[in-house]
Design a protein around this motif. Structure first.
Motif, PDB file in Angstrom:
ATOM      1  N   GLN A  53       0.807  -1.226   0.000  1.00  0.00           N
ATOM      2  CA  GLN A  53       0.000   0.000   0.000  1.00  0.00           C
ATOM      3  C   GLN A  53       0.838   1.273   0.000  1.00  0.00           C
ATOM      4  O   GLN A  53       0.332   2.364  -0.279  1.00  0.00           O
ATOM      5  N   GLY A  54       2.135   1.160   0.253  1.00  0.00           N
ATOM      6  CA  GLY A  54       3.005   2.326   0.248  1.00  0.00           C
ATOM      7  C   GLY A  54       3.079   3.021  -1.101  1.00  0.00           C
ATOM      8  O   GLY A  54       3.407   4.208  -1.173  1.00  0.00           O
ATOM      9  N   HIS A  56       0.690   3.938  -2.767  1.00  0.00           N
ATOM     10  CA  HIS A  56      -0.435   4.873  -2.849  1.00  0.00           C
ATOM     11  C   HIS A  56      -0.432   5.884  -1.703  1.00  0.00           C
ATOM     12  O   HIS A  56      -1.445   6.543  -1.450  1.00  0.00           O
ATOM     13  N   GLN A  57       0.683   6.002  -1.002  1.00  0.00           N
ATOM     14  CA  GLN A  57       0.787   6.929   0.127  1.00  0.00           C
ATOM     15  C   GLN A  57       1.932   7.901  -0.120  1.00  0.00           C
ATOM     16  O   GLN A  57       2.923   7.558  -0.765  1.00  0.00           O
ATOM     17  N   ASP A  58       1.791   9.108   0.411  1.00  0.00           N
ATOM     18  CA  ASP A  58       2.785  10.166   0.203  1.00  0.00           C
ATOM     19  C   ASP A  58       3.515  10.458   1.511  1.00  0.00           C
ATOM     20  O   ASP A  58       2.954  11.096   2.405  1.00  0.00           O
ATOM     21  N   PRO A  59       4.767  10.023   1.645  1.00  0.00           N
ATOM     22  CA  PRO A  59       5.494  10.229   2.895  1.00  0.00           C
ATOM     23  C   PRO A  59       5.780  11.700   3.186  1.00  0.00           C
ATOM     24  O   PRO A  59       5.846  12.097   4.347  1.00  0.00           O
ATOM     25  N   GLU A  61       3.781  14.244   2.547  1.00  0.00           N
ATOM     26  CA  GLU A  61       2.563  14.801   3.132  1.00  0.00           C
ATOM     27  C   GLU A  61       2.378  14.339   4.575  1.00  0.00           C
ATOM     28  O   GLU A  61       1.864  15.089   5.407  1.00  0.00           O
ATOM     29  N   ILE A  62       2.797  13.112   4.859  1.00  0.00           N
ATOM     30  CA  ILE A  62       2.716  12.616   6.237  1.00  0.00           C
ATOM     31  C   ILE A  62       3.571  13.486   7.151  1.00  0.00           C
ATOM     32  O   ILE A  62       3.124  13.912   8.219  1.00  0.00           O
ATOM     33  N   LYS A 113       5.148  10.307  13.151  1.00  0.00           N
ATOM     34  CA  LYS A 113       5.272  10.435  11.697  1.00  0.00           C
ATOM     35  C   LYS A 113       6.518   9.735  11.170  1.00  0.00           C
ATOM     36  O   LYS A 113       6.550   9.305  10.017  1.00  0.00           O
ATOM     37  N   ARG A 116       5.707   6.191  10.526  1.00  0.00           N
ATOM     38  CA  ARG A 116       4.774   6.153   9.388  1.00  0.00           C
ATOM     39  C   ARG A 116       5.515   6.288   8.059  1.00  0.00           C
ATOM     40  O   ARG A 116       5.171   5.650   7.067  1.00  0.00           O
ATOM     41  N   VAL A 120       5.545   3.637   4.877  1.00  0.00           N
ATOM     42  CA  VAL A 120       5.221   3.958   3.485  1.00  0.00           C
ATOM     43  C   VAL A 120       6.251   3.333   2.548  1.00  0.00           C
ATOM     44  O   VAL A 120       5.905   2.689   1.556  1.00  0.00           O
ATOM     45  N   ARG A 123       6.341  -0.642   2.730  1.00  0.00           N
ATOM     46  CA  ARG A 123       5.203  -1.321   2.113  1.00  0.00           C
ATOM     47  C   ARG A 123       5.222  -1.109   0.597  1.00  0.00           C
ATOM     48  O   ARG A 123       4.236  -0.705  -0.028  1.00  0.00           O
TER      49      ARG A 123
END
Length: 195
Positions: A53-54, A56-59, A61-62, A113, A116, A120, A123
């Motif tokens: 799923q990483g 589709h995630q923006d580190p 922005e986290i 964070k 997290r 990202v 994953r």
């Protein structure tokens, strides 16, 4: 009432990957209609979506979601962060711990964070060396601290279950930017994480 777990997955991706897993299981010589395997292709398809799923995630922005102006300018360390990833060469797990330090330069970040950001990048299909660099560069480029350090220690199932089959080996990777390129600062960090 039967148990129902609430999860969200892209159903088209789930169906496509599920059919591929079904073929793989059959090609390996198993009976896909055996009771224990009936739901395995769907479970595996969902597991792979979760484990990757990483993508589709923006580190960035986290990190930006919890950056705060602060005058603190000493070392901040979050250590023993659990990591779980998939080796891109065999798609087998590697797992271990990460240690991150940074020296703020006007901004701090919410401590949760940092793990997290690791998740990202972990994953995704990875190699430990790139995972270390990805985390290091993301923190350095986003927070713009005086320095960043990342150390990752991991066991790789591709070395333990197949190939060389060495059960007790650990791989350690590290990266340093800014103030951590100075030997005194680096040694302080390594001492504080117990290395």
């Amino acid at each position: 009432m039967p148990y129902k777990k609430l999860e969200e997955y892209n159903m088209q991706v789930t169906d496509d990957v599920k059919s591929r897993y079904k073929s793989i299981i059959e090609d390996l010589g198993e009976n896909i209609n055996r009771e224990g395997l009936l739901k395995t292709p769907e479970r595996a398809a969902k597991a792979m979506q979760f484990l990757t799923q990483g993508y589709h995630q923006d580190p960035v922005e986290i990190l930006k979601s919890a950056m705060f102006k602060e005058s603190y300018n000493e070392m901040v360390i979050v250590k023993d962060i659990e990591i779980y990833s998939l080796c891109e060469h065999h798609m087998l797990p590697f797992f271990g711990k990460a240690h991150i330090a940074y020296i703020p330069d006007g901004h701090i970040v919410g401590l949760s964070k940092l793990p997290r950001v690791i998740d990202v990048f972990a994953r995704r299909l990875q190699v430990q060396e790139r995972l270390t660099e990805d985390v290091l560069d993301c923190i350095n480029d986003t927070l713009k601290p005086q320095g960043v350090a990342v150390v990752i220690e991991a066991a790789h199932m591709c070395m333990m279950m197949r190939g060389v089959q060495k059960q007790n080996s650990l791989t350690t990777t590290s990266g340093f930017r800014g103030q951590f390129e100075k030997i005194e600062t680096r040694n302080e960090f390594l001492k504080l994480i117990g290395k």
